[in-house]
Design a protein around this motif. Structure first.
Motif, PDB file in Angstrom:
ATOM      1  N   MET A  93       0.811  -1.217   0.000  1.00 32.36           N
ATOM      2  CA  MET A  93       0.000   0.000   0.000  1.00 32.36           C
ATOM      3  C   MET A  93       0.844   1.268   0.000  1.00 32.36           C
ATOM      4  O   MET A  93       0.300   2.371  -0.131  1.00 32.36           O
ATOM      5  CB  MET A  93      -0.931  -0.001   1.216  1.00 32.36           C
ATOM      6  CG  MET A  93      -2.091  -0.991   1.089  1.00 32.36           C
ATOM      7  SD  MET A  93      -3.300  -0.823   2.402  1.00 32.36           S
ATOM      8  CE  MET A  93      -2.328  -1.291   3.835  1.00 32.36           C
ATOM      9  N   MET A  94       2.156   1.153   0.150  1.00 32.34           N
ATOM     10  CA  MET A  94       3.025   2.327   0.109  1.00 32.34           C
ATOM     11  C   MET A  94       3.117   2.858  -1.316  1.00 32.34           C
ATOM     12  O   MET A  94       3.173   2.089  -2.278  1.00 32.34           O
ATOM     13  CB  MET A  94       4.423   1.978   0.631  1.00 32.34           C
ATOM     14  CG  MET A  94       4.473   1.594   2.085  1.00 32.34           C
ATOM     15  SD  MET A  94       6.177   1.223   2.617  1.00 32.34           S
ATOM     16  CE  MET A  94       5.901   0.793   4.332  1.00 32.34           C
ATOM     17  N   ASP A  95       3.136   4.148  -1.448  1.00 33.51           N
ATOM     18  CA  ASP A  95       3.244   4.779  -2.763  1.00 33.51           C
ATOM     19  C   ASP A  95       4.259   5.925  -2.666  1.00 33.51           C
ATOM     20  O   ASP A  95       4.036   6.897  -1.929  1.00 33.51           O
ATOM     21  CB  ASP A  95       1.886   5.314  -3.211  1.00 33.51           C
ATOM     22  CG  ASP A  95       1.893   5.775  -4.659  1.00 33.51           C
ATOM     23  OD1 ASP A  95       2.814   5.369  -5.401  1.00 33.51           O
ATOM     24  OD2 ASP A  95       0.983   6.541  -5.010  1.00 33.51           O
ATOM     25  N   PRO A  96       5.396   5.802  -3.331  1.00 31.74           N
ATOM     26  CA  PRO A  96       5.807   4.698  -4.203  1.00 31.74           C
ATOM     27  C   PRO A  96       6.308   3.495  -3.396  1.00 31.74           C
ATOM     28  O   PRO A  96       6.598   3.617  -2.202  1.00 31.74           O
ATOM     29  CB  PRO A  96       6.942   5.314  -5.021  1.00 31.74           C
ATOM     30  CG  PRO A  96       7.548   6.322  -4.099  1.00 31.74           C
ATOM     31  CD  PRO A  96       6.399   6.895  -3.309  1.00 31.74           C
ATOM     32  N   VAL A  97       6.395   2.371  -4.056  1.00 26.05           N
ATOM     33  CA  VAL A  97       6.881   1.154  -3.402  1.00 26.05           C
ATOM     34  C   VAL A  97       8.363   1.327  -3.078  1.00 26.05           C
ATOM     35  O   VAL A  97       9.140   1.777  -3.926  1.00 26.05           O
ATOM     36  CB  VAL A  97       6.667  -0.075  -4.310  1.00 26.05           C
ATOM     37  CG1 VAL A  97       7.222  -1.320  -3.660  1.00 26.05           C
ATOM     38  CG2 VAL A  97       5.186  -0.243  -4.608  1.00 26.05           C
ATOM     39  N   PRO A  98       8.792   1.012  -1.854  1.00 28.65           N
ATOM     40  CA  PRO A  98      10.215   1.177  -1.507  1.00 28.65           C
ATOM     41  C   PRO A  98      11.104   0.268  -2.344  1.00 28.65           C
ATOM     42  O   PRO A  98      10.653  -0.700  -2.966  1.00 28.65           O
ATOM     43  CB  PRO A  98      10.256   0.797  -0.018  1.00 28.65           C
ATOM     44  CG  PRO A  98       8.851   0.847   0.448  1.00 28.65           C
ATOM     45  CD  PRO A  98       7.991   0.540  -0.725  1.00 28.65           C
ATOM     46  N   VAL A  99      12.393   0.570  -2.335  1.00 26.62           N
ATOM     47  CA  VAL A  99      13.366  -0.264  -3.036  1.00 26.62           C
ATOM     48  C   VAL A  99      13.505  -1.582  -2.295  1.00 26.62           C
ATOM     49  O   VAL A  99      13.092  -1.729  -1.134  1.00 26.62           O
ATOM     50  CB  VAL A  99      14.720   0.457  -3.150  1.00 26.62           C
ATOM     51  CG1 VAL A  99      14.601   1.697  -4.007  1.00 26.62           C
ATOM     52  CG2 VAL A  99      15.263   0.810  -1.768  1.00 26.62           C
ATOM     53  N   ILE A 100      14.115  -2.553  -2.945  1.00 29.51           N
ATOM     54  CA  ILE A 100      14.158  -3.909  -2.412  1.00 29.51           C
ATOM     55  C   ILE A 100      14.925  -3.980  -1.097  1.00 29.51           C
ATOM     56  O   ILE A 100      14.550  -4.715  -0.186  1.00 29.51           O
ATOM     57  CB  ILE A 100      14.765  -4.880  -3.461  1.00 29.51           C
ATOM     58  CG1 ILE A 100      14.763  -6.303  -2.941  1.00 29.51           C
ATOM     59  CG2 ILE A 100      16.146  -4.437  -3.875  1.00 29.51           C
ATOM     60  CD1 ILE A 100      13.417  -6.866  -2.625  1.00 29.51           C
ATOM     61  N   ASN A 101      15.995  -3.190  -0.953  1.00 31.49           N
ATOM     62  CA  ASN A 101      16.759  -3.229   0.295  1.00 31.49           C
ATOM     63  C   ASN A 101      15.940  -2.695   1.460  1.00 31.49           C
ATOM     64  O   ASN A 101      16.030  -3.212   2.581  1.00 31.49           O
ATOM     65  CB  ASN A 101      18.044  -2.425   0.141  1.00 31.49           C
ATOM     66  CG  ASN A 101      19.028  -3.071  -0.815  1.00 31.49           C
ATOM     67  OD1 ASN A 101      19.025  -4.284  -0.982  1.00 31.49           O
ATOM     68  ND2 ASN A 101      19.865  -2.265  -1.448  1.00 31.49           N
ATOM     69  N   LYS A 102      15.135  -1.670   1.221  1.00 33.55           N
ATOM     70  CA  LYS A 102      14.269  -1.136   2.276  1.00 33.55           C
ATOM     71  C   LYS A 102      13.180  -2.131   2.640  1.00 33.55           C
ATOM     72  O   LYS A 102      12.858  -2.312   3.830  1.00 33.55           O
ATOM     73  CB  LYS A 102      13.645   0.181   1.801  1.00 33.55           C
ATOM     74  CG  LYS A 102      12.737   0.837   2.817  1.00 33.55           C
ATOM     75  CD  LYS A 102      13.493   1.217   4.082  1.00 33.55           C
ATOM     76  CE  LYS A 102      12.583   1.946   5.073  1.00 33.55           C
ATOM     77  NZ  LYS A 102      13.300   2.290   6.327  1.00 33.55           N
ATOM     78  N   VAL A 103      12.618  -2.799   1.664  1.00 33.99           N
ATOM     79  CA  VAL A 103      11.590  -3.809   1.925  1.00 33.99           C
ATOM     80  C   VAL A 103      12.173  -4.966   2.738  1.00 33.99           C
ATOM     81  O   VAL A 103      11.552  -5.457   3.688  1.00 33.99           O
ATOM     82  CB  VAL A 103      11.001  -4.312   0.601  1.00 33.99           C
ATOM     83  CG1 VAL A 103      10.060  -5.492   0.832  1.00 33.99           C
ATOM     84  CG2 VAL A 103      10.260  -3.194  -0.113  1.00 33.99           C
ATOM     85  N   PHE A 104      13.367  -5.399   2.378  1.00 34.48           N
ATOM     86  CA  PHE A 104      14.012  -6.461   3.136  1.00 34.48           C
ATOM     87  C   PHE A 104      14.244  -6.042   4.571  1.00 34.48           C
ATOM     88  O   PHE A 104      14.055  -6.828   5.511  1.00 34.48           O
ATOM     89  CB  PHE A 104      15.339  -6.831   2.474  1.00 34.48           C
ATOM     90  CG  PHE A 104      16.236  -7.674   3.329  1.00 34.48           C
ATOM     91  CD1 PHE A 104      15.926  -8.996   3.624  1.00 34.48           C
ATOM     92  CD2 PHE A 104      17.398  -7.136   3.856  1.00 34.48           C
ATOM     93  CE1 PHE A 104      16.750  -9.761   4.429  1.00 34.48           C
ATOM     94  CE2 PHE A 104      18.232  -7.892   4.661  1.00 34.48           C
ATOM     95  CZ  PHE A 104      17.915  -9.202   4.943  1.00 34.48           C
ATOM     96  N   SER A 105      14.645  -4.790   4.793  1.00 34.42           N
ATOM     97  CA  SER A 105      14.873  -4.309   6.157  1.00 34.42           C
ATOM     98  C   SER A 105      13.585  -4.313   6.973  1.00 34.42           C
ATOM     99  O   SER A 105      13.585  -4.696   8.154  1.00 34.42           O
ATOM    100  CB  SER A 105      15.465  -2.903   6.106  1.00 34.42           C
ATOM    101  OG  SER A 105      15.659  -2.390   7.404  1.00 34.42           O
ATOM    102  N   LEU A 106      12.468  -3.922   6.366  1.00 32.35           N
ATOM    103  CA  LEU A 106      11.192  -3.905   7.090  1.00 32.35           C
ATOM    104  C   LEU A 106      10.749  -5.318   7.482  1.00 32.35           C
ATOM    105  O   LEU A 106      10.305  -5.553   8.619  1.00 32.35           O
ATOM    106  CB  LEU A 106      10.123  -3.240   6.222  1.00 32.35           C
ATOM    107  CG  LEU A 106      10.303  -1.740   5.940  1.00 32.35           C
ATOM    108  CD1 LEU A 106       9.242  -1.260   4.950  1.00 32.35           C
ATOM    109  CD2 LEU A 106      10.243  -0.942   7.229  1.00 32.35           C
TER     110      LEU A 106
END
Length: 338
Positions: free
Chosen positions: A213-226
């Motif tokens: 639901m985030m806009d824009p979608v975070p980068v892959i490294n940020k998603v992995f951190s979350l």
């Protein structure tokens, strides 16, 4: 005389140039004191299937040693009469030993009789290198079948990243300065995020929905951190709940041994008394109802055939204990009871 002098001078110049080439740390012929034939340059040996990742790691290691020219053929084999031949031969055999040290035993036997390190490098490339088409098909098939399963988040993400990096080698991004490459890069990173989230277990559905639901979608490294933070939070919560559950039985056990009056822990000490007439515990012979008689209004409990003898004995013990607690009551004879 003049010719001989010039020849001696030429040989002396070649000898000096050889010494400079061997002792200069920037020269490819230089060998450090720590370089030896048993040195292992990479941690994962070549087994055939991992050739591309192994080759990339070996090139990195040989670059730091300044020895890539020996395997790619840029440093050719000198004549045996050349004064630099001895230095080249030492470096060549050293590099050949390094390559043999990081392959499996089955592959090692086929490399022992090759003449130079460049021949070994070329032989491994011809044997294990695949065309772009088949390898790209294999990588994409592995990516489509890869999911977290029993892996932790870090291990799952590492496997994905290895496949992504190898796929990028076979499908390099074109160089562009017009600004259109930015759109392609954003699209590729969004695909990485979606593929990573799709492979997660269903227990991460909540954090997965929040990221989408985030806009824009975070980068892959940020998603992995979350996602990694969510996993660590769950581990801490599970550890706290486990410690709480382990402490409750200890508290219950400690209270169960506390004295609670006539029916508590002190009763166990009194119950050790055994009647010498009936053999039951909890009273003595002079207070046994079988000898002194039962009190008026005594009700005998019917025996349950389904229950065991231990249940009947426990009921009888309770009755005897109740009778022993009423020791102040005068004893009645059997005639008075009738």
């Amino acid at each position: 005389m003049a010719r001989g002098g010039s020849n001696n001078g030429g040989r002396g110049g070649q000898s000096n140039s050889e010494i400079v080439a061997v002792e200069d740390s920037s020269s490819p012929y230089f060998l450090h004191n720590g370089d030896h034939p048993g040195l292992t340059l990479v941690s994962n040996p070549l087994n055939g299937a991992n050739y591309h990742t192994w080759r990339h790691a070996m090139l990195m290691a040989l670059t730091t040693k300044n020895k890539v020219g020996f395997v790619d053929g840029t440093i050719s084999r000198p004549l045996s009469t050349d004064l630099i031949f001895g230095s080249w031969n030492r470096c060549n055999n050293m590099i050949s030993s390094w390559i043999i040290n990081v392959v499996t035993r089955e592959i090692e036997d086929s490399l022992l009789y090759l003449d130079s390190s460049s021949d070994i490098w070329r032989y491994l490339s011809n044997r294990f290198s695949q065309g772009n088409g088949p390898r790209i098909f294999q990588i994409k098939k592995q990516l489509s079948a890869l999911n977290q399963g029993s892996l932790d988040v870090n291990s799952y993400f590492t496997k994905l990243k290895v496949l992504w990096d190898e796929l990028r080698v076979f499908q390099p991004v074109p160089v562009c300065h017009c600004g259109g490459l930015r759109i392609w890069t954003d699209y590729q990173h969004r695909e990485y995020v979606l593929q990573f989230l799709m492979g997660l277990n269903d227990s991460y559905a909540q954090i997965r929905g929040q990221i989408l639901m985030m806009d824009p979608v975070p980068v892959i490294n940020k998603v992995f951190s979350l996602v990694l933070q969510e996993e660590r939070h769950r581990n801490v919560s599970a550890s706290s709940n486990s410690n709480t559950q382990n402490s409750e039985p200890m508290a219950f056990g400690s209270n169960s041994y506390a004295p609670t009056g006539n029916s508590g822990g002190f009763r166990n000490r009194r119950d050790k008394t055994t009647c010498s007439h009936c053999g039951f515990i909890g009273h003595t012979k002079d207070k046994c109802y079988r000898l002194v008689g039962y009190p008026p209004g005594w009700k005998f409990k019917p025996k349950n055939p389904k229950s065991g003898s231990m249940a009947n004995n426990s009921e009888f013990l309770e009755s005897l204990s109740a009778g022993s607690s009423e020791s102040s009551m005068p004893s009645l004879t059997s005639t008075q009871c009738q």
